[in-house]
Structures are given as C-alpha cells and as structure tokens.
Write a protein that holds these residues in place. Structure first.
Motif, short mmCIF file in Angstrom:
data_model
loop_
_atom_site.label_atom_id
_atom_site.label_comp_id
_atom_site.label_asym_id
_atom_site.label_seq_id
_atom_site.Cartn_x
_atom_site.Cartn_y
_atom_site.Cartn_z
N PRO A 87 10.63 -1.27 -13.25
CA PRO A 87 10.51 -0.44 -12.05
C PRO A 87 11.31 0.85 -12.24
O PRO A 87 12.17 0.93 -13.12
CB PRO A 87 11.16 -1.31 -10.97
CG PRO A 87 12.19 -2.09 -11.72
CD PRO A 87 11.60 -2.35 -13.08
N PRO A 92 10.13 1.31 -4.84
CA PRO A 92 8.72 1.55 -5.13
C PRO A 92 8.29 2.97 -4.79
O PRO A 92 8.82 3.59 -3.85
CB PRO A 92 7.99 0.53 -4.24
CG PRO A 92 9.01 -0.52 -3.95
CD PRO A 92 10.33 0.19 -3.91
N VAL A 93 7.33 3.48 -5.53
CA VAL A 93 6.82 4.84 -5.33
C VAL A 93 5.48 4.76 -4.61
O VAL A 93 4.57 4.05 -5.05
CB VAL A 93 6.64 5.58 -6.66
CG1 VAL A 93 6.10 6.98 -6.44
CG2 VAL A 93 7.98 5.63 -7.40
N ASN A 94 5.36 5.48 -3.52
CA ASN A 94 4.11 5.53 -2.76
C ASN A 94 3.39 6.83 -3.10
O ASN A 94 3.89 7.92 -2.81
CB ASN A 94 4.40 5.44 -1.26
CG ASN A 94 3.15 5.44 -0.41
OD1 ASN A 94 2.02 5.55 -0.93
ND2 ASN A 94 3.32 5.31 0.89
N SER A 95 2.22 6.72 -3.70
CA SER A 95 1.49 7.92 -4.12
C SER A 95 1.02 8.75 -2.94
O SER A 95 0.69 9.93 -3.10
CB SER A 95 0.29 7.53 -4.98
OG SER A 95 -0.58 6.67 -4.26
N SER A 162 4.77 1.62 -16.85
CA SER A 162 5.25 1.59 -15.46
C SER A 162 4.35 2.45 -14.59
O SER A 162 4.39 3.68 -14.68
CB SER A 162 6.69 2.10 -15.38
OG SER A 162 7.08 2.29 -14.04
N ASP A 164 4.71 3.13 -11.50
CA ASP A 164 5.53 4.00 -10.66
C ASP A 164 6.01 5.24 -11.42
O ASP A 164 6.02 6.35 -10.88
CB ASP A 164 6.74 3.24 -10.11
CG ASP A 164 6.37 2.35 -8.92
OD1 ASP A 164 5.24 2.48 -8.42
OD2 ASP A 164 7.21 1.54 -8.51
N THR A 167 3.20 7.62 -11.65
CA THR A 167 2.98 8.34 -10.38
C THR A 167 3.94 9.51 -10.25
O THR A 167 3.55 10.61 -9.84
CB THR A 167 3.15 7.37 -9.20
OG1 THR A 167 2.17 6.33 -9.28
CG2 THR A 167 2.97 8.11 -7.88
#
Length: 370
Positions: A87, A92-95, A162, A164, A167
C-alpha cells in the motif's frame, strides 16, 4: 540477551550490501529480534532490511505476531501488510477525490522529469526517464514517518506493483494523467494551496491545519527523542481522536455533537499529559487550553463577539450557568471580544471567576462557586 551494536550493524550491513543468496532463516530471525531493539536507528534499519527481503520473511514475521514484545508485534504487522499488499503511506487512494495540493514542483532536466508534490496527507516524489519510473511516497502513520519506494519500467508495471501508487503517478506525472495542470508541463513551481478541477487549476484558501502541523512537529520530536514505537502509536491514536472530534468535523444531533466535543477535550488533555510524560514540548495553542483553564464550551463563529455555541454537560461552564447563545462580555472585569482574550482571562484567573454575559439582550453576572 541482545547482541552488541557492532555485531548488529555488521549483520545489517552484510544484508544491505546485497548478498548473492537469499538471507537464511537465522538471519531473518535476527533481524526480527532487532525490531524491538532499544536503539531507534537499529529498529528502523531492521525494518528496512526485512522489507527488502520481502516474501521470504513473511513466515517468520507472522510468527512474531504471537510474541510478547508489543514493538516487535507492531512493526511485524506493518511489514506483513507492506510486503503482501504494497500500500502507499497515507491510506487508500480514491481516484475520484478532488485533486488538492499544498505545493507542486515540476522540472525537466536533460530528459529526466522530476515531480514533487505535497498533498494534505502525503509527499510524493516522481522521477521519470528512459530507464523507467522511480517514485517515493511518504506520510505519517502511527506516529512516525513511513516511506514506500517504487521502481517500475512503465505505468503498467507500476500498477501491477501497487494500484494506489499507479493512481498517484497518473494524477501527478503529467504525461497521460488526469491532471490538466501538469499535463505536458516541463517546468512549473506552485507554492501554496492548489485545487485542480475541470480544465484549470485555481488557488484555494486552504488555511494551514494546526493539527497537521502539530502532528508533523510531534513526530519529529519523537524521532529525535528516540521514543519507543508503542508510545508513538499511543500519541498517534490521540492525534487521530483529535482530528476526528474537532469542532469542524462534529456531526449528528446536538446531543451527539456535545459528546464529540467532550471526547475532543478529553483527548486533548490526554495528549498533553502523554507528551509531558515523554518529556516533549507542550503543544501550546494548537490544542484547547488545559482543563484547569477551560470552560468546556464551543464558540459559535462570529467575528465581533464570543458567542457560546454549545456547553459540555458537567463542565465548568455548565456549573457556572453558561447557556447556548450567551455572549461572553467580560471575565473578572477583563473585556472579552475574541477567543484569544477569553483564553488569556481564564489562564490569568487565580481562583473562581465571574463571567459577565449578555443573554437575550440583558447583561447578567454569573459567579463560579468555590
């Protein structure tokens, strides 16, 4: 009995130098023991080497979760997650989330593209040339700065390592990303808050976050003081409670917001006590005043006067008789027109205070009992 620092550094140096064969189970076990060493630098180096070893260390790391050393358990848990999932630090990454940065720097030096961006939670550094992509992502987690490094041949290879990280690369790399500000840019420096949306980037009035700045400062102080991992985690948990419960984030019915405010004050007091026990500097005005100087109220936004927005049950303010909507005019004959003056008056008081408020247009005095 622990090995001497000299033998430990020798072991770490041999592994870091890049052995021709995978480290033996005995070497992995020795590194895991050092996850709980008294010396912070040795703990950090052992974590770094175990992360580099990767999957061959997983079995031993999972066994370490059953041990009795909380610092070893904490580091082993983080390493297992890092090895299995890779990670990015900061969560967490939100696109689909808004593209917001506090600073952005792009340069192109002889065919090498460099991007350095500071989001609210992360610092991202991307270096891209004919040899591929080199990327580091860092953020504060559990009271310490965590950095993850990625090396990939291309964007597809990075995504395989990854999603994330891929992104974040697409967001800020500028080549084929979804950010119109940096797409095709070769040299760009923006200092200050930036919001990217639609087809443009515009400055936005994002005021410095005192809690984020406090978190950065405390992490640096704990690293310098070589604070143990378990203690760092306790401090980080308190900072998280403060961020979740601070007035700007309180939600729900009035009764729920009052409970959240009470927890916010309690977390503030616990953090001050914890930092004092660790012999670290007091946070000062970045936190609510200490309990002995605090009324237990939330102030409603008003540029001209101090208006009571809510009162914590059983607090000092509740016992004095303050009510929602009261305008605090004076404390012990000292005029109060803004929050700083309220704090100064409360901290200067030597005993029970007299509060003069304006309630429904009428001035009245409220006397604190001894």
């Amino acid at each position: 009995m622990r090995a001497s620092n000299w033998s430990i550094f020798l072991l770490l140096g041999m592994i870091a130098a890049g052995p021709t064969t995978a480290p033996s189970a005995k070497e992995v076990e020795a590194l895991i023991v050092q996850l709980g060493h008294d010396d912070f630098k040795i703990r950090e180096e052992a974590s770094t080497q175990l992360a580099k070893i990767g999957k061959p260390a997983l079995s031993s790391l999972k066994k370490a979760l059953e041990g009795g050393d909380p610092e070893v358990q904490s580091r082993a848990e983080m390493l297992i997650k890092r090895i299995e999932q890779r990670p990015v630090p900061g969560g967490p990454v939100n696109s689909d989330e808004p593209l917001v940065a506090r600073s952005l720097r792009i340069s192109n030096d002889g065919g090498t593209k460099n991007v350095e961006v500071r989001e609210n939670q992360r610092t991202i550094v991307i270096r891209e040339d004919g040899g591929g992509i080199s990327m580091t992502v860092s953020a504060i987690e559990k009271g310490k700065r965590v950095t993850e490094e990625f090396k990939a041949k291309n964007a597809q290879d990075l995504k395989a390592q990854s999603p994330d990280a891929a992104t974040l690369y697409e967001r800020w790399s500028g080549s084929n990303g979804n950010n119109p500000l940096v797409r095709g840019a070769e040299n760009l420096v923006l200092q200050g808050p930036i919001l990217v949306g639609g087809l443009q980037a515009v400055p936005v009035p994002l005021a410095p976050d005192p809690l984020e700045e406090l978190k950065d400062r405390v992490v640096q102080q704990m690293e310098k003081a070589n604070v143990a991992d378990e203690q760092r985690k306790q401090v980080a948990d308190l900072l998280d409670r403060l961020q979740q419960g601070r007035p700007g984030r309180q939600i729900g019915a009035a009764e729920d917001r009052v409970k959240q405010l009470k927890d916010y004050f309690e977390a503030s007091d616990e953090l001050r006590q914890k930092l004092e026990a660790l012999k670290l500097p007091d946070p000062g005005d970045d936190l609510p005043p200490p309990s002995k100087w605090r009324l237990g109220i939330q102030i409603s936004p008003d540029p001209e006067k101090v208006v009571v927005g809510s009162v914590v049950p059983e607090s000092r303010a509740d016992k004095i008789g303050l009510k929602v909507g009261d305008v605090i005019a004076r404390i012990d004959d000292k005029p109060v027109k803004e929050i700083d003056e309220l704090r100064e008056s409360l901290s200067a008081a030597k005993g029970p205070i007299e509060v003069v408020v304006v309630r429904e247009g009428k001035e009245m005095k409220l006397q604190e009992k001894k």
